[in-house]
Design a protein around this motif. Structure first.
Motif, short mmCIF file in Angstrom:
data_model
loop_
_atom_site.label_atom_id
_atom_site.label_comp_id
_atom_site.label_asym_id
_atom_site.label_seq_id
_atom_site.Cartn_x
_atom_site.Cartn_y
_atom_site.Cartn_z
N HIS A 98 32.62 16.27 13.06
CA HIS A 98 32.34 15.42 11.90
C HIS A 98 30.85 15.08 11.80
CE1 HIS A 98 36.58 14.84 10.95
NE2 HIS A 98 36.78 14.73 12.25
N SER A 99 30.27 15.42 10.68
CA SER A 99 28.84 15.20 10.46
C SER A 99 28.50 13.74 10.23
CB SER A 99 28.38 16.02 9.25
OG SER A 99 29.11 15.63 8.08
N SER A 100 29.50 12.90 9.97
CA SER A 100 29.24 11.50 9.63
C SER A 100 28.86 10.64 10.83
CB SER A 100 30.47 10.89 8.94
OG SER A 100 31.63 11.08 9.73
N VAL A 101 29.25 11.04 12.04
CA VAL A 101 29.01 10.20 13.22
C VAL A 101 27.54 10.26 13.64
CG1 VAL A 101 29.64 9.73 15.62
CG2 VAL A 101 31.36 10.60 14.03
N VAL A 102 26.92 9.09 13.78
CA VAL A 102 25.51 9.03 14.17
C VAL A 102 25.32 8.32 15.51
CG1 VAL A 102 24.65 9.13 11.81
CG2 VAL A 102 25.15 6.90 12.84
N CYS A 103 26.30 7.50 15.94
CA CYS A 103 26.09 6.71 17.14
C CYS A 103 27.41 6.33 17.78
CB CYS A 103 25.31 5.43 16.78
SG CYS A 103 24.74 4.48 18.20
N PHE A 104 27.41 6.25 19.11
CA PHE A 104 28.56 5.76 19.88
C PHE A 104 28.03 4.67 20.81
CE2 PHE A 104 31.90 5.35 22.89
CZ PHE A 104 33.05 5.87 22.31
N ILE A 105 28.55 3.45 20.63
CA ILE A 105 28.07 2.29 21.39
C ILE A 105 29.17 1.79 22.32
CG2 ILE A 105 27.07 -0.03 21.25
CD1 ILE A 105 26.15 0.64 18.41
N ALA A 106 28.84 1.59 23.60
CA ALA A 106 29.84 1.20 24.60
C ALA A 106 29.26 0.21 25.59
CB ALA A 106 30.38 2.44 25.33
N ASP B 175 14.75 3.75 19.52
CA ASP B 175 14.72 4.18 18.13
C ASP B 175 15.79 5.25 17.95
OD1 ASP B 175 13.73 4.18 15.57
OD2 ASP B 175 12.05 5.51 15.98
N LEU B 176 16.83 4.94 17.18
CA LEU B 176 17.98 5.84 17.01
C LEU B 176 17.87 6.53 15.64
CD1 LEU B 176 20.64 3.23 18.24
CD2 LEU B 176 19.48 4.94 19.62
N VAL B 177 17.18 7.65 15.63
CA VAL B 177 16.92 8.37 14.37
C VAL B 177 18.16 9.14 13.95
CG1 VAL B 177 15.47 10.08 13.23
CG2 VAL B 177 14.49 8.55 14.95
N PHE B 178 18.52 9.07 12.68
CA PHE B 178 19.67 9.79 12.17
C PHE B 178 19.31 11.27 11.98
CE2 PHE B 178 20.72 5.59 9.89
CZ PHE B 178 21.37 5.11 11.01
N ARG C 295 17.51 5.53 10.20
CA ARG C 295 17.60 5.24 11.63
C ARG C 295 18.16 3.84 11.88
NH1 ARG C 295 11.84 6.19 13.39
NH2 ARG C 295 11.93 7.54 11.55
N MET C 296 18.50 3.60 13.16
CA MET C 296 18.78 2.26 13.64
C MET C 296 17.75 1.97 14.73
SD MET C 296 22.95 1.88 13.66
CE MET C 296 23.24 2.93 15.10
N VAL C 297 17.24 0.76 14.75
CA VAL C 297 16.22 0.38 15.71
C VAL C 297 16.76 -0.76 16.58
CG1 VAL C 297 13.88 -0.50 16.06
CG2 VAL C 297 14.35 1.10 14.18
#
Length: 330
Positions: free
Chosen positions: A262-270, A326-329, A313-315
């Motif tokens: 799936h191309s939509s997923v950008v991040c997995f946080i745990a 820096d979490l660049v998409f 992105r998410m920072v």
């Protein structure tokens, strides 16, 4: 990083993991290698809450990544009292909090009790046109805090030995699975295998059921079509390079296979791994962020973050033990 710090974010959210509060003296972990600061964890949560409240724009919501109170509370008959203390501290911030279930939630309460408790954040999705739930007894749901961005909270103990009756079919299926890989009398001890990844088959970990994964696949397929950006949230990490093997979800590989489709997923946080970790899977552009734990953070430091979300992105602005990332998409 470009000029995103000069731009207004679309929205922000807070992240915090493994508070594990208990009104007991400091002690060492299960392996007697790390000190845990049980009472101090509530003070660190207060500091995090005050920091979030003093920001020019308060976070739109907070992600509490699991293990909100420690399992020792159960032994002392203090589970409800400890939980009330922590939830009261959260409530003083007047911010929406999404609670993820970890192993310590299930040490203190049964799954049926959690479903009826204030830790069942899936009720926040009820009544929302943007919210979807995985099922009546699965704490997995999605929500959209801003157009084009979806968050999916996962239940990493949907398949587990914790929080269910030992005479139940659910328990025996999980027991059969873990015993295929772990022959120790104490299933909290990781198996000693040539394949280090087998160390994940311990009682304090769990996995995702087929029902939940089918639901997730549907949610992500819908997000793909809408060209949304999706962040997945779980107590257990799912990428071997974002954590140690003993902290991985049992069927992390199946979850990764879904993500890769799936191309939509950008991040997995745990959470769960108290040392934290980070890995960017450049092959598909997904960031795997594992947050450092509050419970093993000594006085004078902290372990929480604020994430600002932009179009590209998410920072992550970390506090204390948590670094800026820096979490660049893609």
């Amino acid at each position: 990083m470009d000029d995103c710090c000069e731009r207004e974010p679309l929205f922000t959210f807070g992240v915090i993991a493994d508070i594990q509060h208990a009104d007991i003296d400091d002690a060492f972990n299960f392996t007697q290698t790390r000190r845990r600061f049980y009472r101090n964890s509530l003070r660190l949560l207060k500091e995090a809450r005050e920091t979030w409240c003093q920001l020019p724009a308060r976070p739109n919501f907070i992600l509490q990544l699991g293990d909100i109170i420690d399992g020792f509370n159960k032994r002392h008959g203090a589970s409800s009292v400890a939980l009330d203390r922590v939830l009261e501290e959260f409530s003083l911030g007047s911010m929406e909090v999404h609670h993820v279930w970890g192993n310590h939630e299930l040490y203190n309460f049964s799954r049926s009790e959690l479903l009826c408790s204030r830790l069942n954040s899936s009720v926040l999705a009820d009544g929302r046109c943007d919210g979807r739930r995985a099922g009546e007894d699965i704490n997995a749901y999605s929500f959209t805090p801003f157009p084009g961005f979806t968050f999916v909270v996962l239940d990493a103990f949907d398949v587990s030995l914790l929080g269910v009756e030992e005479d139940s079919l659910r328990y025996h299926r999980a027991l059969s699975l873990i015993k295929q890989h772990n022959s120790n009398d104490d299933l909290n001890c990781p198996p000693v295998q040539l394949d280090n990844l087998k160390q994940r088959f311990t009682k304090y970990n769990g996995g995702f059921s087929e029902t939940q994964m089918d639901w997730l696949n549907d949610v992500l397929s819908s997000a793909d079509k809408k060209q949304e950006k999706v962040s997945l949230i779980s107590h257990l990490p799912v990428h071997p390079r974002s954590t140690v093997p003993s902290c991985l979800a049992w069927n992390f590989d199946e979850l990764l296979s879904i993500i890769q489709c799936h191309s939509s997923v950008v991040c997995f946080i745990a959470g769960h791994d108290h040392d934290g970790g980070y890995y960017w899977d450049k092959s598909i552009g997904v960031h795997h962020l594992t947050l450092e734990a509050i419970i093993e953070t000594p006085p004078g430091s902290n372990a929480f973050g604020t994430i600002s979300v932009y179009e590209d992105r998410m920072v992550l602005k970390g506090n204390g033990r948590i670094p800026d990332i820096d979490l660049v998409f893609p």
